[in-house]
Design an enzyme around this catalytic site. Structure first.
Site: not given
Lengths: 577, 194
Positions: A129-130, A179
C-alpha cells in the site's frame, strides 16, 4: 592545525546517544541549521511526524494543502535565503506529488532536501500500500538521491544530502526512509559532510583562462555582460558591480539573473530573452565580446543558436563544466563559480568606458519605449493592462519587494516592469515553467524573509493549480500579498494561438469562479478592481493591510506581451508588435 | 587531434565510454537515463569490479556524434558517485568481446570436424558434454560473428556474445587515479587522458 588532528579531536569528543531513526532525522536537521519544514504527513512517514511533536520549539513545521505546495514553498524559502529548503512527504502519492517541484528545482539550481517516507524495508518491491519506486522516479530530476533502509544510515544520508544540495551548482536531493528505519533505535552521532571523493563542487579557475579572458575584455570595443542566476547563487553581486564599473561594460540579466544587479544601476541595460528588452536582445548579435556569467544559454535566451552571437568571442564563466560548450561554443571558458572568477578577473582588467556602445542600448530603449512601453504603462482608456499594474506596484514599493511570479504572460510582464533593487528578490519558475509555482513559493519566501514584502503575481490559470494553499497561508498566518491578473484566458498560450495558430483559441478560455469569494472563504482579505481609477487606492490598501491579502485585477482579455523573439527566430528578429 | 579533422563533429560514429564509479546501487540507472533521455541506444554495456576495492567500471559502447558524446560525458562526470568518465575512439583502446557457441558434438560438414574449425579460428573448446560442446572465442564483434557463420552449418544450438570490455592505452594505474582524485580539491575534469 592540520586536518588529521582535527579529525582526531572530533572523534575523541563525539558521544553517541541511543535514539530512534525518526528522532535522528530531526536532530540531523537541527544540526544543519534547519528551522522550517514544509510537509504533509501520511502512513509511511508517521514515525517522523510523531517525533516532530516533541520538536515543535525547535522546528517550525508548516502543513501545506498538497505536497506540491510543500516542495514549492521549500523552493521559495531556498531562493530567498540561499540555503537548502526542506520538505517532508509520505510514500507513494505523497512522494510523486513532490516530483514537479523537484524537477523545477533541478533545472533552476535550487537547493532542496526532500525527505520521503517509504514502506517498511521487508515490503519493498511487493506493491505494498502506497509503495512507489521513488528512487527510480526521482533519479532523473535530483542532484542525488538515497534510500535509507537502516536507521544507522540516517546521519550519513542527511549529512551528504545537505552538503550536495548546497554546494557547487545547487540542486535538489531526495532521501527516502523506510518506516522500519524510522522506528529502529541506534547509537546516534552526527558529523557534517565536508568532502566526497567523487564530487568536486568548486573547480578553481585556471590562471591561463583568466588571463585569456582579461585580454579579450581589454581589447574589446563592444563588450557585453550577460548575468545569470550564478551571480546570486555565488553571492557575487558586489564583485560583478566592481567588475562592470571598472571595465565600463553594460550588463543585461536573464530571467533567473534578474535582481542580481539593481535595475537602477547605470550599466544595467535590461532583461534578456524571448520577452526581454529590445536592446539587450539585438545587441547580443552586435557585441564583439560576450561575457556570460553563471548562465546556461537557455533556448528562451538564445533563440536560434545558429544565428546567436556568431560575430562575438564568447567568455563563459560557469561552475558546471557540463554547461560549457553545450549550447554556445566558447572562446574562453572559466570553470569556477562567478565570485571566484570575477575576483580573479578584477586585477587583470583595465579601467575603461564604452559610452558610445552603451548609448546604442539607450537608443534601443527609446525605440522600445515608443513602440511598446509607453502604451503599456500609460494607456488613456480601455481595459487595464498588466504592465500598468506592475509598474504602479513597483513604484509604490520602490522596487524593494520580493516578487514571486507564476508562469505565463503575467510572469513576463512582472519581470519586465518590476524594477528590482535588491538581490534574491525575483523568484520565478524559469527553466521548467511550472504553473502553480507562485502561491506556495511566496509562502516559503515570506517564511525565509519575514521582514520583507512578498508579492505573488499570478494569472487566473496558475492560481487554480495550487489555490488550496490559501488554507496554508491562513492557518500559518503568512502575510503574502497575492496579485491575480485576471484575463479569463491562459494568456500566453492564447497569445501564441493568435500569432502562430491563426487565432484558433483551442481550450484557452477560462470560465473562472469568484476568486474573492473563494479567498474570503479561506478567511483571507480580498478585493477586486475593474476600473483604472480605483487601481492606486486598491494597491495601497492591499499592501498596507495587516496579514495576507488578495488583489484581483481584471485586465485586458487579449493583451499580448511584446517585444517577442518568436520560437526558432534569431534574437535579432525580435518583434515589437 | 587528427580525428577531429577526419569527421565533422555532428556525424555519428562509435565511442567507447569507460566510467569508474563507487560500487553503489542505482548507478546503472543514473547512467542509462542520460542515454534514454536523448533516445540513444546502448550497443553494449559491461559492468564489473575493478582492482580497486569498492570501485566499479562500466564500459559502454554507443554510436553518436562527437558533440553529443562530449556533453554526455560531462553529465556523467557530474553524477555524484562517478569517480571518472573517459571517452575513447577505436584507436585509443584495446578491446575484446567473448562469445560462446553450443554445437552438436559429432557434426561434420564437408568432411571437416568442428575441432578443425576451432583450432583454425583461434577459439577453444570450453566443455564437452554427452550431446554437445561449448566453444569459446574472444575477439572483436566481426571475428566472433565470422565464427558464428562458420558454425551455423554444423547445426549451431545456441550462441551468446558478451558486451565489450576495453582497456585504454594510457599507462596510468587505476589506484593512482583514485588517490589523485581523493587528494584533489579541484575538478575531476583536469584528468583527461586516462
Amino acid at each position: 592545525m592540520n586536518t588529521s588532528t582535527l579529525v582526531l579531536e572530533k572523534k575523541r569528543s563525539k558521544k553517541t546517544t541511543r535514539i530512534k531513526g525518526s528522532d535522528a532525522v530531526l536532530q540531523c536537521l537541527i544540526a544543519e541549521g534547519v528551522t522550517t519544514i514544509f510537509g504533509y504527513p501520511g502512513g509511511a512517514i508517521m514515525p517522523i511526524y510523531d517525533a516532530l511533536y516533541n520538536y515543535q520549539d525547535k522546528l517550525n513545521h508548516i502543513l501545506t494543502r498538497h505536497e506540491q505546495g510543500a516542495v514549492h514553498a521549500a523552493q521559495g524559502m531556498a531562493r530567498v535565503t540561499g540555503k537548502a529548503g526542506v520538505c517532508f512527504a509520505t510514500s507513494g502519492p505523497g512522494a510523486t506529488n513532490l516530483i514537479t517541484g523537484i524537477a523545477d528545482a533541478q533545472i533552476d539550481s535550487t537547493p532542496l532536501v526532500c525527505i520521503t517516507g517509504q514502506v517498511p524495508s521487508h515490503l519493498l518491491g511487493t506493491d505494498a500500500f502506497q509503495e512507489t519506486d521513488v528512487m527510480g522516479i526521482s533519479m532523473p530530476v535530483t542532484k542525488w538521491n538515497y534510500q535509507v533502509t537502516r536507521a544507522e544510515e540516517i546521519p550519513y544520508a542527511i549529512a551528504r544530502a545537505f552538503y550536495i544540495a548546497n554546494t557547487g551548482r545547487p540542486g535538489p536531493v531526495l532521501i527516502d526512509i523506510t518506516k522500519d528505519a524510522q522506528f529502529a533505535e541506534f547509537d546516534f552521532t552526527y558529523d557534517k559532510c565536508e568532502k566526497i571523493r567523487s564530487y568536486h563542487p568548486y573547480p578553481e579557475a585556471l590562471t591561463s583562462d583568466l588571463e585569456a579572458a582579461a585580454n579579450l575584455i581589454n581589447e574589446a570595443k563592444k563588450p557585453y555582460i550577460l548575468v545569470g542566476q550564478g551571480v546570486q547563487l555565488s553571492g557575487a553581486e558586489n564583485e560583478l558591480i566592481r567588475f562592470a564599473e571598472k571595465t565600463g561594460i553594460p550588463m543585461a540579466a536573464t530571467l533567473m539573473g534578474l535582481s542580481g544587479i539593481p535595475t537602477s544601476h547605470p550599466l544595467y541595460v535590461g532583461y534578456l530573452g524571448m520577452h526581454g528588452n529590445y536592446g539587450p536582445n539585438i545587441k547580443t548579435n552586435e557585441c564583439d565580446v560576450l561575457i556570460a556569467i553563471g548562465m546556461r544559454f537557455d533556448d528562451r535566451v538564445t533563440g536560434d543558436l545558429d544565428r546567436y552571437a556568431k560575430q562575438a568571442k564568447v567568455i563563459h564563466i560557469e561552475i558546471d563544466p557540463s554547461e560549457i560548450d553545450k549550447n554556445v561554443k566558447t572562446t574562453v571558458a572559466i570553470n569556477s563559480d562567478a565570485k571566484q572568477a570575477l575576483l580573479g578577473l578584477l586585477p587583470l582588467v583595465n579601467v575603461s568606458t564604452h559610452k558610445d556602445w552603451i548609448d546604442e542600448f539607450h537608443q534601443c530603449d527609446k525605440i522600445e519605449f515608443d513602440k511598446v512601453i509607453d502604451a503599456e504603462l500609460h494607456p488613456d482608456s480601455g481595459e487595464i493592462k498588466m504592465a500598468e499594474v506592475i509598474n504602479r506596484i513597483s513604484e509604490i514599493t520602490d522596487g524593494e519587494a520580493i516578487v514571486v511570479t507564476d508562469v505565463g504572460q503575467h510572469q513576463m510582464v512582472a519581470n519586465r516592469y518590476y524594477k528590482f533593487q535588491k538581490s534574491l528578490s525575483c523568484i520565478t519558475s524559469g527553466g521548467l515553467g511550472t504553473m502553480g509555482f507562485a502561491l506556495p513559493s511566496a509562502m516559503g519566501a515570506k517564511v525565509g524573509q519575514p521582514e520583507r514584502t512578498v508579492i505573488a503575481v499570478i494569472g487566473d490559470g496558475g492560481f487554480q493549480m495550487t489555490i488550496q494553499e490559501l488554507g496554508t497561508i491562513r492557518q500559518s498566518d503568512l502575510a503574502v500579498k497575492i496579485l491575480i491578473l485576471n484575463n479569463n484566458f491562459l494568456g500566453m498560450v492564447r497569445q501564441w494561438q493568435q500569432l502562430f495558430f491563426e487565432k484558433r483559441y483551442s481550450f484557452t478560455e477560462l470560465d473562472n469562479p469568484d476568486f474573492q469569494m473563494i479567498t474570503k472563504g479561506y478567511g483571507i482579505k480580498a478585493h477586486k478592481v475593474e476600473k483604472r481609477e480605483d487601481l492606486d487606492q486598491a494597491i495601497f490598501d492591499w499592501l498596507n493591510c495587516e496579514g495576507p491579502a488578495l488583489l484581483e485585477v481584471v485586465v485586458e482579455q487579449e493583451g499580448n506581451v511584446f517585444p517577442m523573439v518568436p520560437s526558432g527566430a534569431s534574437v535579432a528578429e525580435i518583434r515589437l508588435d | 587531434m587528427s580525428l577531429k579533422l577526419k569527421y565533422p563533429t555532428s556525424t555519428p560514429r562509435e565511442f567507447t565510454l569507460s566510467v569508474l564509479t563507487e560500487d553503489k546501487s542505482g548507478l546503472i540507472n543514473q547512467l542509462t537515463i542520460l542515454f534514454t533521455k536523448r533516445k540513444i541506444n546502448i550497443n553494449s554495456l559491461n559492468v564489473s569490479v575493478t582492482e580497486v576495492k569498492g570501485v566499479s567500471r562500466f564500459t559502454i559502447v554507443i554510436e553518436t556524434s562527437k558533440d553529443m558524446i562530449d556533453n554526455i560525458v560531462k553529465q556523467i562526470r557530474k553524477l555524484i558517485d562517478v569517480l571518472g568518465a573517459f571517452v575513447y575512439e577505436e584507436d585509443q583502446i584495446f578491446y575484446q568481446e567473448i562469445a560462446l557457441y553450443k554445437v552438436p558434438k559429432y557434426a561434420i560438414v564437408d568432411g571437416k570436424s568442428i575441432e578443425d574449425l576451432v583450432s583454425k579460428s583461434g577459439a577453444r573448446i570450453l566443455v564437452i558434454e554427452t550431446d554437445y560442446m561449448i566453444i569459446e572465442k574472444t575477439g572483436k564483434a566481426k571475428e566472433t560473428h565470422d565464427l558464428y557463420q562458420k558454425l551455423e552449418p554444423f547445426g549451431l544450438l545456441e550462441f551468446i556474445r558478451s558486451g565489450r570490455v576495453a582497456i585504454s592505452k594510457s599507462t596510468r594505474k587505476t589506484e593512482a587515479y583514485i588517490k589523485e582524485l581523493e587528494a584533489s580539491n579541484s575538478n575531476k575534469l583536469s584528468i583527461k587522458d586516462f
